[in-house]
Design an enzyme around this catalytic site. Structure first.
Site, mmCIF file in Angstrom:
data_model
loop_
_atom_site.group_PDB
_atom_site.id
_atom_site.type_symbol
_atom_site.label_atom_id
_atom_site.label_comp_id
_atom_site.label_asym_id
_atom_site.label_seq_id
_atom_site.Cartn_x
_atom_site.Cartn_y
_atom_site.Cartn_z
ATOM 1 N N ASN A 14 8.769 -9.134 -0.988
ATOM 2 C CA ASN A 14 9.255 -8.228 0.067
ATOM 3 C C ASN A 14 9.702 -9.008 1.297
ATOM 4 O OD1 ASN A 14 9.095 -5.227 -0.515
ATOM 5 N ND2 ASN A 14 7.152 -5.946 -1.359
ATOM 6 N N ASN A 107 4.109 -1.588 7.646
ATOM 7 C CA ASN A 107 3.555 -2.067 6.372
ATOM 8 C C ASN A 107 4.296 -1.390 5.234
ATOM 9 O OD1 ASN A 107 1.587 -3.223 4.519
ATOM 10 N ND2 ASN A 107 0.681 -1.186 4.360
ATOM 11 N N HIS A 109 3.691 -0.123 1.325
ATOM 12 C CA HIS A 109 2.619 0.188 0.367
ATOM 13 C C HIS A 109 3.250 0.694 -0.932
ATOM 14 C CE1 HIS A 109 -1.315 1.236 -1.076
ATOM 15 N NE2 HIS A 109 -0.863 2.433 -1.402
ATOM 16 N N ASP A 145 -3.645 1.580 4.959
ATOM 17 C CA ASP A 145 -2.563 2.325 4.306
ATOM 18 C C ASP A 145 -2.431 3.744 4.862
ATOM 19 O OD1 ASP A 145 -2.095 0.082 2.732
ATOM 20 O OD2 ASP A 145 -3.510 0.748 1.198
ATOM 21 N N GLU A 174 11.022 -1.154 -3.462
ATOM 22 C CA GLU A 174 10.445 -1.688 -2.215
ATOM 23 C C GLU A 174 11.449 -2.607 -1.527
ATOM 24 O OE1 GLU A 174 6.406 -3.309 -2.275
ATOM 25 O OE2 GLU A 174 6.055 -2.317 -4.182
HETATM 26 C C1 GAR Z 1 3.903 -5.241 -2.842
HETATM 27 O O1 GAR Z 1 4.012 -4.387 -3.957
HETATM 28 C C2 GAR Z 1 3.375 -4.485 -1.647
HETATM 29 O O2 GAR Z 1 3.837 -3.166 -1.575
HETATM 30 C C3 GAR Z 1 1.893 -4.515 -1.909
HETATM 31 O O3 GAR Z 1 1.642 -5.808 -2.391
HETATM 32 C C4 GAR Z 1 2.800 -6.294 -3.072
HETATM 33 C C5 GAR Z 1 3.178 -7.625 -2.484
HETATM 34 O O4 GAR Z 1 4.230 -8.207 -3.213
HETATM 35 N N1 GAR Z 1 1.132 -4.196 -0.738
HETATM 36 C C6 GAR Z 1 -0.028 -3.535 -0.741
HETATM 37 O O5 GAR Z 1 -0.589 -3.184 -1.764
HETATM 38 C C7 GAR Z 1 -0.623 -3.218 0.620
HETATM 39 N N2 GAR Z 1 -1.625 -2.232 0.519
HETATM 40 P P1 GAR Z 1 5.145 -9.319 -2.539
HETATM 41 O O6 GAR Z 1 4.198 -10.381 -1.995
HETATM 42 O O7 GAR Z 1 5.985 -9.861 -3.653
HETATM 43 O O8 GAR Z 1 5.952 -8.677 -1.445
#
Ligand code: GAR
Length: 210
Positions: A14, A107, A109, A145, A174
């Site tokens: 992300n 954030n 989620h 969250d 995302e």
């Molecule tokens: C993503 O799916 C994000 O939405 C989630 O962790 C992943 C990180 O992936 N976040 C949460 O669960 C927060 N509660 P990334 O490091 O490849 O962006």
């Protein structure tokens, strides 16, 4: 352009989508730094390759959560960050830190909040039997969250989906949603007021993704 710092704990896909969006000079924000609570976060290397300042600020080097968050706050101030984006930052932030960045920290989620807060969202969505799942970008409040919703994108749950297949489908969404939400904040088209997200001059950017 608004100065944005990204907080990560791992892969940083992300974060990479925000960096990619900010390469367009017409995008209203630039990524000025990436901070991780883990030195092995793969996203740090990705950010370095883009010549973005990176720092690992490790909890074990500080005496307690407040002191750790204080160090992150100091680093954000050094970066002169206007906005903080949490992107897979898997550590609860202290209320004092959240207060300092109130209305300026968002954030992402991997679920349609208020459903499935916390971890293992895709497995829990499958177990619940929902036919629609997705992701949410929201203002950060002290509750995990939680906080006013800025943008959401829905994805279908397909018959026979696995956790991985569903997770990948959500992740792709995302990567589209986060830049869109950051744009709204950086352009001042959404702000947090009395615990709600207040929009101005927003047509249906969110609907376009649904
Ligand atoms: C993503 O799916 C994000 O939405 C989630 O962790 C992943 C990180 O992936 N976040 C949460 O669960 C927060 N509660 P990334 O490091 O490849 O962006």
């Amino acid at each position: 352009r608004k100065r944005v710092a990204v907080l990560i704990s791992g892969r940083g896909s992300n974060m990479a989508s925000l960096i990619a969006a900010s390469m367009d000079p017409s995008f209203p924000a630039e990524i000025v730094g990436v901070i991780s609570n883990r030195s092995d976060a793969r996203g740090l290397e990705v950010a370095s390759k883009h010549s973005i300042a990176t720092r690992a600020i490790l909890p074990r080097d500080y005496d307690g959560r407040e002191a750790h968050d204080e160090a992150i706050h100091a680093a954000l101030c050094e970066l002169k960050a206007d906005i903080v984006c949490l992107a897979g930052y898997m550590r609860l932030l202290t209320p004092g830190f959240v207060q300092k960045w109130k209305g300026k920290m968002i954030n992402i989620h991997p679920a349609l909040l208020p459903n499935f807060r916390g971890l293992d969202t895709h497995a829990r969505a499958l177990a619940a039997g929902v036919r629609v799942h997705g992701c949410t970008v929201h203002f950060v409040t002290p509750e995990m969250d939680d906080g006013p919703i800025i943008a959401q994108a829905a994805v279908p749950v397909l018959i026979g989906d696995t956790e991985d297949a569903l997770g990948e489908r959500v992740l792709k969404t995302e990567h589209r949603l986060y830049p869109l939400a950051l744009r709204l904040l950086a352009e001042g088209r959404v702000r947090m007021s009395s615990g709600a997200a207040v929009f101005s001059n927003v047509a249906d950017e969110n609907g376009e993704l649904a």
